[in-house]
Design a protein around this motif. Structure first.
Motif, PDB file in Angstrom:
ATOM      1  N   GLU A  58      73.191  66.111   4.582  1.00 18.02           N
ATOM      2  CA  GLU A  58      73.505  66.323   5.987  1.00 18.02           C
ATOM      3  C   GLU A  58      74.446  65.601   7.271  1.00 18.02           C
ATOM      4  O   GLU A  58      74.892  66.030   7.338  1.00 18.02           O
ATOM      5  CB  GLU A  58      72.011  66.167   7.045  1.00 18.02           C
ATOM      6  N   GLN A  59      74.180  64.444   6.720  1.00 13.59           N
ATOM      7  CA  GLN A  59      75.211  63.646   7.699  1.00 13.59           C
ATOM      8  C   GLN A  59      76.761  63.906   7.128  1.00 13.59           C
ATOM      9  O   GLN A  59      77.271  64.055   8.622  1.00 13.59           O
ATOM     10  CB  GLN A  59      74.644  62.025   7.202  1.00 13.59           C
ATOM     11  N   ARG A  60      76.587  63.911   6.057  1.00 15.44           N
ATOM     12  CA  ARG A  60      78.360  63.657   5.779  1.00 15.44           C
ATOM     13  C   ARG A  60      78.555  65.331   6.225  1.00 15.44           C
ATOM     14  O   ARG A  60      79.837  65.900   7.402  1.00 15.44           O
ATOM     15  CB  ARG A  60      78.140  64.635   4.245  1.00 15.44           C
ATOM     16  N   LYS A  61      77.622  66.607   6.394  1.00 17.25           N
ATOM     17  CA  LYS A  61      78.338  68.184   6.805  1.00 17.25           C
ATOM     18  C   LYS A  61      78.379  67.589   8.738  1.00 17.25           C
ATOM     19  O   LYS A  61      79.347  68.576   9.056  1.00 17.25           O
ATOM     20  CB  LYS A  61      77.425  68.752   6.731  1.00 17.25           C
ATOM     21  N   ASP A  62      77.510  66.958   9.437  1.00 19.33           N
ATOM     22  CA  ASP A  62      77.196  66.777  10.570  1.00 19.33           C
ATOM     23  C   ASP A  62      79.058  65.983  10.881  1.00 19.33           C
ATOM     24  O   ASP A  62      79.447  66.206  12.166  1.00 19.33           O
ATOM     25  CB  ASP A  62      76.333  65.937  11.236  1.00 19.33           C
TER      26      ASP A  62
END
Length: 252
Positions: A58-62
């Motif tokens: 999720e953090q990579r996507k954000d």
């Protein structure tokens, strides 16, 4: 050998540091399951939990959506497994494995192809030292994490954890200030640091004490609370002052 001597720093220079706590680990899961420490499984160098891997995705996507992923010039990580996994999972190039679907996909999530920043490991930003907690050998780390540069770490095996007592808050804070000075001496303008909750908190407390006389307290006071797993907080440094850019208060 890691040097901490600060280079000449001109007034028009600035450094943005993005502080990131590692994602949720198996040791965090044990702490949540058992209040009694004697009933917990003791991990010397715990890996990420399934929740932790979800947080990394999720953090990579954000960060990709915000454009920050492309702006980072350098990633500095603690050499422990959970921070290495978090660093490579967020900032490393997509790798083809059982969770990868074709070129440009990371764990099933489409991510733009970009020149991922170099990732280097440093003992200066590792967790509070205590007996029973250690990193793997550098040979093992290099084999598991080929995208990470371990050249700053001199010793093959970990000897730092052998102290009989847990490292004090004051010692962690002093190490944190030493680490910040090392970052300030570098040429990069935007750096991500992947570390541990106590180290990050004590470093920010030390910075707050250092700069309280030169900036408004409201800028640093919210930053000294304990980080959530995979949480990011950002700082901008100008010569002898630091101001808050912003933070992600998402708790996991």
């Amino acid at each position: 050998m890691e040097t901490t001597a600060a280079a000449p720093y001109h007034s028009n220079q600035k450094l943005v540091i993005h502080l990131i706590r590692h994602a949720h680990g198996l040791h965090n899961l044990e702490s949540e399951r058992h209040r009694d420490p004697l009933k917990r499984i003791q991990y010397a160098d715990p890996e990420l939990s399934p929740l932790g891997w979800q947080q990394v995705r999720e953090q990579r996507k954000d960060l990709s959506a915000s454009g920050l992923l492309e702006r980072i010039e350098l990633v500095v990580t603690s050499p422990l497994t959970r921070t290495l996994q978090t660093s490579v999972g967020i900032f490393g190039s997509p790798l083809k494995d059982e969770n990868t679907v074709g070129n440009g996909y990371q764990n099933g999530i489409k991510t733009p192809i970009f020149n991922h920043p170099p990732i280097i490991a440093s003992e200066l930003c590792r967790e509070r030292l205590s007996k029973g907690r250690s990193r793997g050998s550098i040979s093992q780390c290099r084999s598991r994490f080929p995208q990470v540069d371990f050249s700053l770490i001199e010793r093959e095996d970990d000897i730092l954890w052998e102290a009989d007592e847990r490292e004090s808050d004051e010692s962690v804070a002093a190490k944190g200030i030493k680490f910040i000075k090392w970052l300030l001496a570098r040429k990069e303008k935007e750096i991500a640091v992947v570390s541990h909750g106590v180290f990050l908190q004590q470093t920010l407390i030390a910075l707050k004490n250092e700069f309280d006389s030169s900036i408004e307290e409201e800028f640093l006071t919210p930053l000294v609370y304990l980080f959530g797993n995979c949480e990011i907080r950002s700082l901008k440094f100008f010569r002898e002052s630091v101001v808050r850019l912003g933070q992600d208060y998402k708790k996991n």
